[in-house]
Design a protein around this motif. Sequence first.
Motif, PDB file in Angstrom:
ATOM      1  N   PHE A   1       0.864  -1.173   0.000  1.00 32.53           N
ATOM      2  CA  PHE A   1       0.000   0.000   0.000  1.00 32.53           C
ATOM      3  C   PHE A   1       0.898   1.219   0.000  1.00 32.53           C
ATOM      4  CE2 PHE A   1      -1.069   0.724   4.852  1.00 32.53           C
ATOM      5  CZ  PHE A   1       0.192   0.353   5.242  1.00 32.53           C
ATOM      6  N   ALA A   2       0.331   2.371  -0.260  1.00 33.76           N
ATOM      7  CA  ALA A   2       1.144   3.567  -0.480  1.00 33.76           C
ATOM      8  C   ALA A   2       2.158   3.842   0.631  1.00 33.76           C
ATOM      9  CB  ALA A   2       0.231   4.784  -0.690  1.00 33.76           C
ATOM     10  N   PRO A   3       1.830   3.675   1.916  1.00 33.09           N
ATOM     11  CA  PRO A   3       2.819   4.016   2.955  1.00 33.09           C
ATOM     12  C   PRO A   3       4.105   3.196   2.916  1.00 33.09           C
ATOM     13  CG  PRO A   3       0.617   3.955   3.898  1.00 33.09           C
ATOM     14  CD  PRO A   3       0.505   3.409   2.511  1.00 33.09           C
ATOM     15  N   THR A   4       4.072   1.989   2.356  1.00 35.13           N
ATOM     16  CA  THR A   4       5.287   1.165   2.360  1.00 35.13           C
ATOM     17  C   THR A   4       6.017   1.176   1.015  1.00 35.13           C
ATOM     18  OG1 THR A   4       3.874  -0.771   1.992  1.00 35.13           O
ATOM     19  CG2 THR A   4       4.623  -0.369   4.248  1.00 35.13           C
ATOM     20  N   SER A   5       5.604   2.053   0.121  1.00 34.26           N
ATOM     21  CA  SER A   5       6.343   2.209  -1.145  1.00 34.26           C
ATOM     22  C   SER A   5       6.687   3.675  -1.361  1.00 34.26           C
ATOM     23  CB  SER A   5       5.517   1.712  -2.334  1.00 34.26           C
ATOM     24  OG  SER A   5       5.495   0.308  -2.388  1.00 34.26           O
ATOM     25  N   SER A   6       7.922   3.917  -1.746  1.00 34.81           N
ATOM     26  CA  SER A   6       8.335   5.273  -2.123  1.00 34.81           C
ATOM     27  C   SER A   6       7.712   5.631  -3.466  1.00 34.81           C
ATOM     28  CB  SER A   6       9.855   5.330  -2.234  1.00 34.81           C
ATOM     29  OG  SER A   6      10.284   4.465  -3.300  1.00 34.81           O
ATOM     30  N   ARG A   7       7.745   6.903  -3.781  1.00 38.69           N
ATOM     31  CA  ARG A   7       7.266   7.324  -5.101  1.00 38.69           C
ATOM     32  C   ARG A   7       8.056   6.625  -6.203  1.00 38.69           C
ATOM     33  NH1 ARG A   7       3.048   8.215  -7.112  1.00 38.69           N
ATOM     34  NH2 ARG A   7       2.505   9.924  -5.699  1.00 38.69           N
ATOM     35  N   ALA A   8       9.357   6.465  -5.992  1.00 39.18           N
ATOM     36  CA  ALA A   8      10.186   5.788  -7.003  1.00 39.18           C
ATOM     37  C   ALA A   8       9.694   4.356  -7.221  1.00 39.18           C
ATOM     38  CB  ALA A   8      11.649   5.783  -6.571  1.00 39.18           C
ATOM     39  N   GLN A   9       9.327   3.667  -6.136  1.00 42.04           N
ATOM     40  CA  GLN A   9       8.855   2.294  -6.299  1.00 42.04           C
ATOM     41  C   GLN A   9       7.497   2.234  -6.995  1.00 42.04           C
ATOM     42  OE1 GLN A   9       7.950  -0.559  -2.861  1.00 42.04           O
ATOM     43  NE2 GLN A   9       9.613  -1.581  -3.964  1.00 42.04           N
ATOM     44  N   LEU A  10       6.588   3.129  -6.629  1.00 41.37           N
ATOM     45  CA  LEU A  10       5.285   3.162  -7.306  1.00 41.37           C
ATOM     46  C   LEU A  10       5.457   3.458  -8.793  1.00 41.37           C
ATOM     47  CD1 LEU A  10       3.160   5.044  -4.615  1.00 41.37           C
ATOM     48  CD2 LEU A  10       3.162   2.589  -5.108  1.00 41.37           C
ATOM     49  N   ASP A  11       6.393   4.331  -9.112  1.00 41.86           N
ATOM     50  CA  ASP A  11       6.664   4.635 -10.529  1.00 41.86           C
ATOM     51  C   ASP A  11       7.198   3.406 -11.273  1.00 41.86           C
ATOM     52  OD1 ASP A  11       5.812   7.240 -10.212  1.00 41.86           O
ATOM     53  OD2 ASP A  11       7.835   8.109 -10.137  1.00 41.86           O
TER      54      ASP A  11
END
Length: 426
Positions: free
Chosen positions: A198-208
């Motif tokens: 979920f969003a709290p455990t991924s950095s923006r770089a990882q979501l990208d």
Amino acid sequence: MGKRGFRAAILHFLDDPSIAGDAAWEYFADGLLVVEAGKIVAVGEYTHTIDFEVVDYRGKLIIPGFIDTHIHYPQTDMIGAYGAQLLDWLETYTFPEEAKFADEHHARDVAERFLNELLRNGTTTALVFGTVHPQSVDAFFQAAQQRQLRMIAGKVLMDRNAPENLCDTAEQGYAESKELIQRWHGVDRLLYAVTPRFAPTSSRAQLDKAGELLQEFPDVYMHTHLAENEAEIAWVAELFPESDNYLDVYEHSGLLGKRSVFAHGVHLCEASCERLAATDSVVAHCPTSNLFLGSGLFPLRKIQQHGIRVGLGTDVGAGTSFSMLQTMGEAYKVQQLQGQSLAALETLYLATLGGAKALSLDHCIGNFTDGKEADFVVLDLAATPLLASRTARCRSIQETIFVLNTLADDRAVAATYILGEQAQSH
């Protein structure tokens, strides 16, 4: 295999009963389901002019296999963990349990027991979380492949706000996911889901990087959590102050779309509902989990009014049962608590054809139209003394299904069939 028939009462859906009403379903009180080479070739009333083997399940009810649109196989052994809400629960129970999946032998053991439990409960397809460890996904897919199951799963992406032994990096998560996609996606009946926890455990770089995977492999799934808990939502707002809302965090990285499944959606703002609908994204409703963790009451009617596809999920281990029958019963109660009614056939639709539509698999599973894969469940209406006496008094199939939703569990599953063959425990 040659042609084979199954005689029983038979119920399946052609459409959503909340839209199409009684035209949405077909019921044969004395029906025959005909299977050949693992596919459905006919369904209808039983006739005596039959020149092939017929398995006699008279007195029982055949329905399509249940479809679970959100579940965590690594949490099998922590189901029923006491006394926490989402964020505490992750720290206290989930992360220590998932750390064990660094051991591939442990992963294989749990995968086998998890699949046994699904099949015992009549669930034939599921969208499944692994852990951050690639071997957790290999173990799951190997076990599912041996049983010829149609399953979707993926490796968790998690590069921050979690124990160090459960974190990858943006690049590592991308590389490991890509390798798993190339190894498993589209092999036999297996499909892959890019899986940021979920969003709290991924950095923006990882979501990208997750978004990059979806661009490179446009027919894979995306599976994550969304707007489950109010403290979680507040945390997301702190971590991503540039985003308009929780969903916008994911949209910024290109994670919305037809095969994007967001678990929970209990606390969605109007703008998020509009974007989910516009991008044809999916929400998985997990009633037993939402009640168990005190997350809130899912606004089903609001979601449906926006035209968003919805499936049902058990969300084991925060969910309290592998049984989709029990999950359907809790879905009814969640709507009751909001002053809304939920018809029994509508709930069963969500657990069968609705789930198939939510997972974009209704071309191959979800009902008994010609050519569909022959995954189905035989339900025993007299599985317990109470169930026997209560179903004997039912005056319609609608009432029978409601009683099953309310009173039945795994004991009511007399048999589960995969591609026309009875599933056996491994």
